[in-house]
Scaffold this motif. Sequence first.
Motif, short mmCIF file in Angstrom:
data_model
loop_
_atom_site.label_atom_id
_atom_site.label_comp_id
_atom_site.label_asym_id
_atom_site.label_seq_id
_atom_site.Cartn_x
_atom_site.Cartn_y
_atom_site.Cartn_z
N ARG A 44 0.83 -1.21 0.00
CA ARG A 44 0.00 0.00 0.00
C ARG A 44 0.86 1.26 0.00
NH1 ARG A 44 -5.27 1.78 1.48
NH2 ARG A 44 -5.85 -0.26 0.68
N ALA A 45 1.99 1.21 0.70
CA ALA A 45 2.86 2.38 0.81
C ALA A 45 3.76 2.57 -0.41
CB ALA A 45 3.72 2.26 2.07
N GLY A 46 3.82 1.54 -1.27
CA GLY A 46 4.67 1.64 -2.45
C GLY A 46 6.15 1.43 -2.15
N VAL A 47 6.42 0.63 -1.12
CA VAL A 47 7.81 0.28 -0.78
C VAL A 47 7.92 -1.23 -0.69
CG1 VAL A 47 8.19 2.46 0.47
CG2 VAL A 47 7.44 0.42 1.73
N THR A 48 9.11 -1.73 -0.59
CA THR A 48 9.28 -3.17 -0.45
C THR A 48 9.17 -3.57 1.02
OG1 THR A 48 11.67 -3.02 -0.15
CG2 THR A 48 10.86 -3.21 -2.43
N PRO A 49 8.76 -4.80 1.29
CA PRO A 49 8.74 -5.25 2.68
C PRO A 49 10.10 -5.11 3.37
CG PRO A 49 7.50 -6.77 1.33
CD PRO A 49 8.18 -5.81 0.39
N SER A 50 11.18 -5.32 2.61
CA SER A 50 12.51 -5.19 3.22
C SER A 50 12.76 -3.76 3.70
CB SER A 50 13.60 -5.66 2.25
OG SER A 50 13.65 -4.83 1.11
N THR A 51 12.19 -2.78 3.04
CA THR A 51 12.33 -1.39 3.50
C THR A 51 11.68 -1.24 4.87
OG1 THR A 51 12.36 -0.52 1.24
CG2 THR A 51 11.71 1.01 2.99
N VAL A 52 10.51 -1.83 5.03
CA VAL A 52 9.81 -1.75 6.31
C VAL A 52 10.59 -2.50 7.39
CG1 VAL A 52 7.68 -2.33 7.54
CG2 VAL A 52 7.57 -1.44 5.20
N TYR A 53 11.04 -3.70 7.08
CA TYR A 53 11.78 -4.49 8.06
C TYR A 53 13.09 -3.79 8.45
CZ TYR A 53 8.61 -8.42 7.36
OH TYR A 53 7.51 -9.23 7.30
N ARG A 54 13.77 -3.20 7.47
CA ARG A 54 15.03 -2.51 7.76
C ARG A 54 14.80 -1.33 8.69
NH1 ARG A 54 16.59 -3.04 2.73
NH2 ARG A 54 15.73 -1.05 2.07
N ARG A 55 13.76 -0.58 8.45
CA ARG A 55 13.50 0.65 9.23
C ARG A 55 12.88 0.35 10.58
NH1 ARG A 55 12.87 6.24 8.04
NH2 ARG A 55 11.65 7.17 9.70
N TRP A 56 11.91 -0.58 10.63
CA TRP A 56 11.14 -0.80 11.86
C TRP A 56 11.40 -2.15 12.53
CZ3 TRP A 56 8.83 2.03 7.86
CH2 TRP A 56 8.53 3.36 8.18
N GLY A 57 11.94 -3.10 11.84
CA GLY A 57 12.22 -4.39 12.45
C GLY A 57 11.10 -5.39 12.29
N ASP A 58 9.90 -5.03 12.76
CA ASP A 58 8.75 -5.93 12.63
C ASP A 58 7.47 -5.11 12.74
OD1 ASP A 58 8.28 -5.45 15.38
OD2 ASP A 58 9.15 -7.35 15.99
#
Length: 192
Positions: A44-58
Amino acid sequence: MSAKPTTRPGGRSARVQQSVHQAVRDLEAEVGRDALTVPLIAARAGVTPSTVYRRWGDLRELLSDVAVERLRPDAPPADHGSLRADLEAWALQFAEEMDSTAGRTYIRDALLGDPEQGNAVRCSDYAADQLKALGVRAAGRGEAVPGVETLLDAVVAPLMYRILFRPSDLSQAYVDRLVAAALGSPPPPPAA
Protein backbone atom coordinates in the motif's frame (compact mmCIF):
# COMPACT_ATOMS: atom_id res chain seq x y z
CA MET A 1 15.26 -3.08 18.53
CA SER A 2 16.38 -1.79 15.17
CA ALA A 3 17.89 1.66 14.96
CA LYS A 4 15.51 4.22 13.59
CA PRO A 5 17.31 6.52 11.16
CA THR A 6 16.93 10.22 11.63
CA THR A 7 14.68 11.79 9.07
CA ARG A 8 15.37 14.94 7.13
CA PRO A 9 12.28 17.05 6.58
CA GLY A 10 11.23 16.38 3.02
CA GLY A 11 13.91 13.72 2.49
CA ARG A 12 13.31 10.20 1.19
CA SER A 13 13.27 8.79 4.71
CA ALA A 14 10.54 11.24 5.73
CA ARG A 15 8.51 10.37 2.63
CA VAL A 16 8.84 6.63 3.34
CA GLN A 17 7.79 7.15 6.95
CA GLN A 18 4.80 9.24 5.93
CA SER A 19 3.62 6.80 3.25
CA VAL A 20 4.05 3.76 5.52
CA HIS A 21 2.27 5.46 8.43
CA GLN A 22 -0.58 6.47 6.13
CA ALA A 23 -0.79 2.92 4.77
CA VAL A 24 -1.10 1.57 8.32
CA ARG A 25 -3.91 3.99 9.16
CA ASP A 26 -5.76 3.37 5.89
CA LEU A 27 -5.47 -0.41 6.03
CA GLU A 28 -6.45 -0.56 9.68
CA ALA A 29 -9.64 1.30 8.79
CA GLU A 30 -10.31 -0.85 5.71
CA VAL A 31 -9.37 -4.40 6.71
CA GLY A 32 -9.02 -4.22 10.47
CA ARG A 33 -6.06 -4.43 12.76
CA ASP A 34 -5.81 -8.23 12.80
CA ALA A 35 -5.34 -8.36 9.02
CA LEU A 36 -2.31 -6.05 9.00
CA THR A 37 0.92 -7.55 7.72
CA VAL A 38 4.20 -5.98 6.70
CA PRO A 39 3.83 -7.09 3.05
CA LEU A 40 0.31 -5.65 2.88
CA ILE A 41 1.42 -2.35 4.40
CA ALA A 42 4.50 -2.16 2.18
CA ALA A 43 2.45 -2.76 -0.96
CA ARG A 44 0.00 0.00 0.00
CA ALA A 45 2.86 2.38 0.81
CA GLY A 46 4.67 1.64 -2.45
CA VAL A 47 7.81 0.28 -0.78
CA THR A 48 9.28 -3.17 -0.45
CA PRO A 49 8.74 -5.25 2.68
CA SER A 50 12.51 -5.19 3.22
CA THR A 51 12.33 -1.39 3.50
CA VAL A 52 9.81 -1.75 6.31
CA TYR A 53 11.78 -4.49 8.06
CA ARG A 54 15.03 -2.51 7.76
CA ARG A 55 13.50 0.65 9.23
CA TRP A 56 11.14 -0.80 11.86
CA GLY A 57 12.22 -4.39 12.45
CA ASP A 58 8.75 -5.93 12.63
CA LEU A 59 5.06 -5.13 12.61
CA ARG A 60 4.92 -4.45 16.36
CA GLU A 61 7.70 -1.84 16.13
CA LEU A 62 6.00 -0.23 13.14
CA LEU A 63 2.68 -0.03 15.00
CA SER A 64 4.54 1.44 17.96
CA ASP A 65 6.08 4.16 15.78
CA VAL A 66 2.70 4.98 14.22
CA ALA A 67 1.13 5.14 17.69
CA VAL A 68 3.72 7.57 19.01
CA GLU A 69 3.09 9.88 16.06
CA ARG A 70 -0.68 9.63 16.63
CA LEU A 71 -0.19 10.54 20.31
CA ARG A 72 1.72 13.72 19.43
CA PRO A 73 -0.41 16.80 20.23
CA ASP A 74 -1.66 18.68 17.19
CA ALA A 75 -1.56 22.15 18.77
CA PRO A 76 -0.40 23.99 21.86
CA PRO A 77 -2.79 23.89 24.81
CA ALA A 78 -5.63 26.41 24.72
CA ASP A 79 -5.53 29.58 26.82
CA HIS A 80 -8.42 29.76 29.30
CA GLY A 81 -7.09 32.75 31.27
CA SER A 82 -5.50 31.10 34.31
CA LEU A 83 -3.20 28.22 35.11
CA ARG A 84 -6.00 26.38 36.91
CA ALA A 85 -8.44 26.75 34.01
CA ASP A 86 -5.75 25.90 31.44
CA LEU A 87 -4.59 22.83 33.36
CA GLU A 88 -8.13 21.58 34.03
CA ALA A 89 -9.07 21.89 30.36
CA TRP A 90 -5.83 20.29 29.17
CA ALA A 91 -6.05 17.41 31.68
CA LEU A 92 -9.69 16.69 30.82
CA GLN A 93 -8.90 16.63 27.09
CA PHE A 94 -5.86 14.43 27.75
CA ALA A 95 -7.99 12.01 29.81
CA GLU A 96 -10.74 11.86 27.18
CA GLU A 97 -8.31 11.28 24.30
CA MET A 98 -6.19 8.68 26.09
CA ASP A 99 -9.23 6.89 27.54
CA SER A 100 -10.84 6.50 24.10
CA THR A 101 -10.59 3.15 22.32
CA ALA A 102 -8.07 4.63 19.88
CA GLY A 103 -6.09 6.25 22.69
CA ARG A 104 -5.80 3.03 24.66
CA THR A 105 -4.73 1.17 21.52
CA TYR A 106 -2.06 3.77 20.75
CA ILE A 107 -0.76 3.65 24.33
CA ARG A 108 -0.49 -0.15 24.21
CA ASP A 109 1.15 -0.09 20.78
CA ALA A 110 3.62 2.62 21.80
CA LEU A 111 4.74 0.61 24.82
CA LEU A 112 4.59 -2.95 23.48
CA GLY A 113 6.55 -2.32 20.30
CA ASP A 114 9.46 -0.66 22.05
CA PRO A 115 11.07 -2.81 24.74
CA GLU A 116 13.76 -0.17 25.31
CA GLN A 117 11.04 2.35 26.31
CA GLY A 118 12.21 5.13 23.99
CA ASN A 119 8.64 5.61 22.80
CA ALA A 120 7.40 5.91 26.38
CA VAL A 121 9.90 8.71 26.88
CA ARG A 122 8.75 10.41 23.68
CA CYS A 123 5.11 10.23 24.82
CA SER A 124 6.05 11.56 28.26
CA ASP A 125 7.96 14.38 26.58
CA TYR A 126 4.82 15.34 24.65
CA ALA A 127 2.92 15.80 27.92
CA ALA A 128 5.87 17.60 29.53
CA ASP A 129 6.11 20.01 26.58
CA GLN A 130 2.40 20.80 26.85
CA LEU A 131 2.74 21.41 30.60
CA LYS A 132 5.78 23.63 30.01
CA ALA A 133 3.74 25.72 27.57
CA LEU A 134 1.00 26.11 30.20
CA GLY A 135 3.60 27.09 32.79
CA VAL A 136 5.32 29.65 30.59
CA ARG A 137 1.99 31.26 29.79
CA ALA A 138 0.95 31.29 33.47
CA ALA A 139 4.31 32.72 34.57
CA GLY A 140 3.81 35.47 31.98
CA ARG A 141 0.55 36.34 33.75
CA GLY A 142 2.40 36.47 37.08
CA GLU A 143 1.01 33.19 38.43
CA ALA A 144 2.97 30.78 40.62
CA VAL A 145 3.74 27.67 38.61
CA PRO A 146 4.62 24.22 39.97
CA GLY A 147 7.45 22.42 38.22
CA VAL A 148 6.72 20.20 35.24
CA GLU A 149 7.73 17.05 37.13
CA THR A 150 5.29 17.97 39.92
CA LEU A 151 2.49 18.34 37.38
CA LEU A 152 3.43 15.06 35.68
CA ASP A 153 3.38 13.27 39.05
CA ALA A 154 0.23 14.92 40.40
CA VAL A 155 -1.95 15.09 37.27
CA VAL A 156 -0.67 12.96 34.38
CA ALA A 157 0.51 9.92 36.37
CA PRO A 158 -2.81 9.32 38.17
CA LEU A 159 -4.71 9.83 34.92
CA MET A 160 -2.54 7.30 33.10
CA TYR A 161 -2.84 4.81 35.96
CA ARG A 162 -6.63 5.07 35.83
CA ILE A 163 -6.69 4.84 32.05
CA LEU A 164 -4.50 1.74 32.00
CA PHE A 165 -5.61 -0.10 35.12
CA ARG A 166 -8.80 1.37 36.65
CA PRO A 167 -10.82 2.99 33.88
CA SER A 168 -13.40 4.62 36.05
CA ASP A 169 -14.12 8.11 37.32
CA LEU A 170 -12.25 10.11 34.70
CA SER A 171 -14.80 12.86 35.19
CA GLN A 172 -14.34 16.62 35.24
CA ALA A 173 -14.64 16.47 39.04
CA TYR A 174 -11.80 13.92 39.27
CA VAL A 175 -9.59 16.02 36.99
CA ASP A 176 -10.41 19.16 38.98
CA ARG A 177 -9.37 17.39 42.22
CA LEU A 178 -6.04 16.37 40.69
CA VAL A 179 -5.38 19.88 39.45
CA ALA A 180 -6.35 21.43 42.79
CA ALA A 181 -3.98 19.08 44.62
CA ALA A 182 -1.18 19.87 42.16
CA LEU A 183 -1.73 23.59 42.66
CA GLY A 184 -2.05 23.25 46.43
CA SER A 185 -5.52 24.76 46.59
CA PRO A 186 -9.05 23.53 47.18
CA PRO A 187 -11.04 22.46 44.12
CA PRO A 188 -13.63 24.90 42.84
CA PRO A 189 -17.18 24.45 44.08
CA PRO A 190 -19.47 22.41 41.81
CA ALA A 191 -21.33 24.38 39.16
CA ALA A 192 -24.89 25.20 40.14
